[in-house]
Design a protein around this motif. Structure first.
Motif, PDB file in Angstrom:
ATOM      1  N   THR A  82       9.735   1.205  -8.225  1.00  0.00           N
ATOM      2  CA  THR A  82       8.513   1.555  -7.505  1.00  0.00           C
ATOM      3  C   THR A  82       7.348   0.853  -8.208  1.00  0.00           C
ATOM      4  N   HIS A 124      -6.333   7.352 -11.986  1.00  0.00           N
ATOM      5  CA  HIS A 124      -5.277   8.226 -12.487  1.00  0.00           C
ATOM      6  C   HIS A 124      -5.233   8.251 -14.010  1.00  0.00           C
ATOM      7  N   GLN A 157       0.849  -1.195   0.000  1.00  0.00           N
ATOM      8  CA  GLN A 157       0.000   0.000   0.000  1.00  0.00           C
ATOM      9  C   GLN A 157       0.877   1.234   0.000  1.00  0.00           C
ATOM     10  N   ARG A 158       0.511   2.193  -0.851  1.00  0.00           N
ATOM     11  CA  ARG A 158       1.163   3.501  -0.852  1.00  0.00           C
ATOM     12  C   ARG A 158       0.069   4.547  -0.750  1.00  0.00           C
ATOM     13  N   SER A 159       0.227   5.439   0.226  1.00  0.00           N
ATOM     14  CA  SER A 159      -0.782   6.475   0.474  1.00  0.00           C
ATOM     15  C   SER A 159      -2.171   5.860   0.651  1.00  0.00           C
ATOM     16  N   GLY A 160      -2.211   4.696   1.298  1.00  0.00           N
ATOM     17  CA  GLY A 160      -3.480   4.050   1.590  1.00  0.00           C
ATOM     18  C   GLY A 160      -4.102   3.292   0.439  1.00  0.00           C
ATOM     19  N   LYS A 161      -3.429   3.220  -0.721  1.00  0.00           N
ATOM     20  CA  LYS A 161      -3.968   2.536  -1.899  1.00  0.00           C
ATOM     21  C   LYS A 161      -3.148   1.289  -2.207  1.00  0.00           C
ATOM     22  N   THR A 169      -1.205  -1.288  -4.389  1.00  0.00           N
ATOM     23  CA  THR A 169      -0.432  -1.210  -5.618  1.00  0.00           C
ATOM     24  C   THR A 169       0.597  -2.338  -5.624  1.00  0.00           C
ATOM     25  N   ASP A 216       8.287   8.495  -6.578  1.00  0.00           N
ATOM     26  CA  ASP A 216       8.281   8.639  -5.128  1.00  0.00           C
ATOM     27  C   ASP A 216       7.365   9.779  -4.700  1.00  0.00           C
ATOM     28  N   GLU A 217       7.023   9.795  -3.435  1.00  0.00           N
ATOM     29  CA  GLU A 217       6.019  10.719  -2.902  1.00  0.00           C
ATOM     30  C   GLU A 217       6.345  12.170  -3.256  1.00  0.00           C
ATOM     31  N   THR A 224      -7.233   1.614  -8.419  1.00  0.00           N
ATOM     32  CA  THR A 224      -6.159   2.569  -8.120  1.00  0.00           C
ATOM     33  C   THR A 224      -5.663   3.240  -9.391  1.00  0.00           C
TER      34      THR A 224
END
Length: 587
Positions: A241, A274, A226-230, A232, A286-287, A270
């Motif tokens: 990544t 986008h 999970q990245r940012s709550g999603k 992936t 990256d973030e 997800t």
């Protein structure tokens, strides 16, 4: 691992006692502990047994799922108690770089007994274990041989804030926890049992038919994050990544073949969120950075993943949610979107512009695109044909048939005939922007055979499989270019420019085993099934030669086919699971 005098002390320190500054052996730490490893087992957790005088030290590592915590368990296999001294080396750096000493030196403060908190580079790091003693040391320089081979920065100064001194009672466990934030004190033995149960639940029944491939079930789980709550997918460790193309190709094997259609839906959602001008991102960086949309195939793989997920779920709600996205994708491609991606007058899909790499063969060094493939790449036409057939199938399933989908698909099929060469016995790789054919023998044509809706007939397919078997097939995947081609590069190594020049010019790719085996199962009959069985046995060997239990990204194109690139690659693992499932379904 050193044995002290007087009261026995087991000391796990990096120091070379005879040469404390490593002047006689620069860049290397003391290897005494390595020499004392008596045994190692990778599963269910990695365990080392180190033999010392009058006993042995067992060390086990495991990660806590969903927390990012590393727990180390020590147990002394002796007759009387000893003291263990453990000195950690810390770098605090980005995973693409080596670190400077100024970045590694830490601020140390005790949070509470048994918990030490360190901070550096705007990060916090905690070690939880008894008996910390503040004793800062630096260890310059440490050399990384693999980075030397890759032509990258290969030396780094490491920093140690001190060491832990803990009592070891025979047959009793002592734990150390490393985490990115302080945790409440835990029952480590209970956490260990919990993680064992979770890992046991990951087993995939279809893999039991292929001895040696069982570790792929746990390997697959390691890419799902999970990245940012999603939800992936991490494309590969240690440096990738989440990539749109890799996620959609890997999705059936990582989720559907493991009975996780719910997760497949979430992954698709997800990326659907986008969509931009008819494209899903090629890469989520990256973030704080902007998603990149330099891809022609990721969105077409997105449609394939939606179709395969719908076949598993037959969920009308999922269909209602996704069809509007796919219809928008079609309109953007029909009218034209980013990077000159558009439907040409022959119904085929054109893509590309100078300086941009859009297909999976995407190596680029500065302004040099190694395999630009501007025009109409063969696998893009196979994916586009499948997109149209998928739209027809899903529209019919929704009760809203539209004849335009099959009409357009028929135009693609007629125009695709130009790729075929009877003399060569295989499909060309590209119709370039000058309308000329590139007849390089590459694996990309396999997607015209292996995708849900094939573009080739049986005779063409068998001829292609023969050419691929003779020139591209290895025990570790397919070469990206025939050895007979003037641009063939047999070894993936050296500095970045040298490596990227070979990346798609001969280098073997593990994931391409999937479409090859899929085509064998569709067009190869019983003989094809036997070949797939043999290839899966070969892959079981690889799970013991690289990153244990994992599938590597790429390999050299000549024997011994040394593993290179990422030591753990999502689509390599996923394609092996997908094919194992397909094989099992046929018996």
């Amino acid at each position: 691992l050193l044995l002290g005098g007087g009261r026995r002390t087991l000391s796990v320190h990096p120091d070379n006692q005879d040469d404390p500054d490593n002047r006689g052996n620069p860049g290397n730490l003391d290897d005494q502990g390595l020499k004392q490893i008596a045994s190692f087992s990778p599963r269910p957790f990695p365990v080392w047994n180190l033999e010392v005088a009058e006993g042995a030290l067992e060390r086990e590592l495991f990660l806590l799922h969903g927390q990012g915590d590393l727990i180390v368990r020590y147990q002394w296999q002796g007759t009387s108690s000893v003291t263990l001294e453990l000195r950690p080396l810390l770098a605090f750096r980005y995973y693409h770089d080596t670190g400077a000493l100024s970045e590694a030196e830490l601020t140390v403060r005790e949070v509470r007994p048994g918990m030490q908190e360190f901070s550096a580079r705007d990060m916090q790091f905690c070690l939880e274990a008894p008996g910390f003693e503040h004793d800062p040391k630096k260890y310059p320089p440490h050399r990384y041989d693999t980075e030397t081979y890759r032509g990258l920065d290969d030396e780094e100064t490491l920093f140690s804030p001190g060491f832990f001194r803990m009592e070891l009672i025979p047959k009793e466990d002592v734990f150390l926890r490393a985490s990115l934030e302080p945790r409440a004190k835990s029952d480590f033995a209970a956490l260990r049992k919990q993680e064992l149960r979770r890992r046991d639940s990951l087993k995939v029944s279809v893999l039991s038919r292929f001895p040696g491939l069982e570790p792929l079930a746990q390997a697959a789980d390691q890419f799902l994050v999970q990245r940012s709550g999603k939800n992936t997918v991490i494309a590969g460790y240690p440096w990738f990544t989440d990539w749109g193309r890799d996620t959609m190709i890997a999705l059936p094997g990582l989720t559907l073949a493991r009975g996780r259609s719910d997760l497949a839906v979430e992954l698709i959602q997800t990326f659907a969120a986008h969509l931009k001008e008819g494209l899903i991102p090629n890469r989520f960086p990256d973030e704080g950075e902007t998603p990149e949309y330099n891809t022609v195939d990721a969105t077409l793989w997105f449609a394939v993943a939606i179709y395969q997920t719908w076949l598993e779920t037959e969920d009308p709600g999922f269909l209602d949610e996704m069809l509007p996205h796919l219809e928008a994708v079609y309109e953007h491609h029909r009218r034209g979107t980013l990077h000159r991606i558009h439907v040409d007058k022959d119904g085929l899909l054109f893509a590309g512009e100078p300086g941009v790499q859009l297909t999976w063969m995407d190596a680029k060094v500065d302004d040099w695109v190694v395999t630009p493939r501007i025009g109409k790449p063969v696998e893009i036409q196979a994916l586009w044909f499948n997109f149209l057939q998928i739209m027809n199938a899903l529209s019919n399933a929704q009760g809203k048939p539209d004849p335009k989908w099959l009409e357009h698909a028929h135009r693609v099929q007629e125009s695709f005939n130009r790729f075929w060469s009877e003399a060569d016995g295989y499909f060309a790789d590209l119709i370039d922007e000058n309308n000329d054919l590139d007849r390089s023998l590459r694996p990309n044509q396999l997607f015209a055979l292996s995708l849900p809706f094939p573009l080739s007939n049986k005779g063409q397919a068998q001829s292609v499989l023969s050419a691929v078997r003779d020139h591209l097939l290895t025990p570790r995947g397919l070469r990206s270019l025939s050895p007979n081609h003037k641009d063939f590069e047999p070894v993936y190594g050296g500095d970045r420019r040298t490596r990227d020049a070979a990346y798609h010019q001969g280098t073997v790719w593990g994931w391409l085993t999937g479409p090859y085996m899929g085509a064998l199962l569709r067009f190869g009959g019983e003989e094809g099934s036997r070949e797939v069985e043999a290839l899966l046995r070969d892959w079981a060997e690889h799970l013991r030669e690289g990153c244990l239990g994992q599938g590597s990204e790429v390999f050299d194109a000549t024997e011994p086919f040394a593993p290179r690139g990422c030591s753990a690659q999502a689509w390599t693992v996923a394609e092996l699971i997908r094919i194992a499932r397909e094989m099992a379904s046929r018996t």
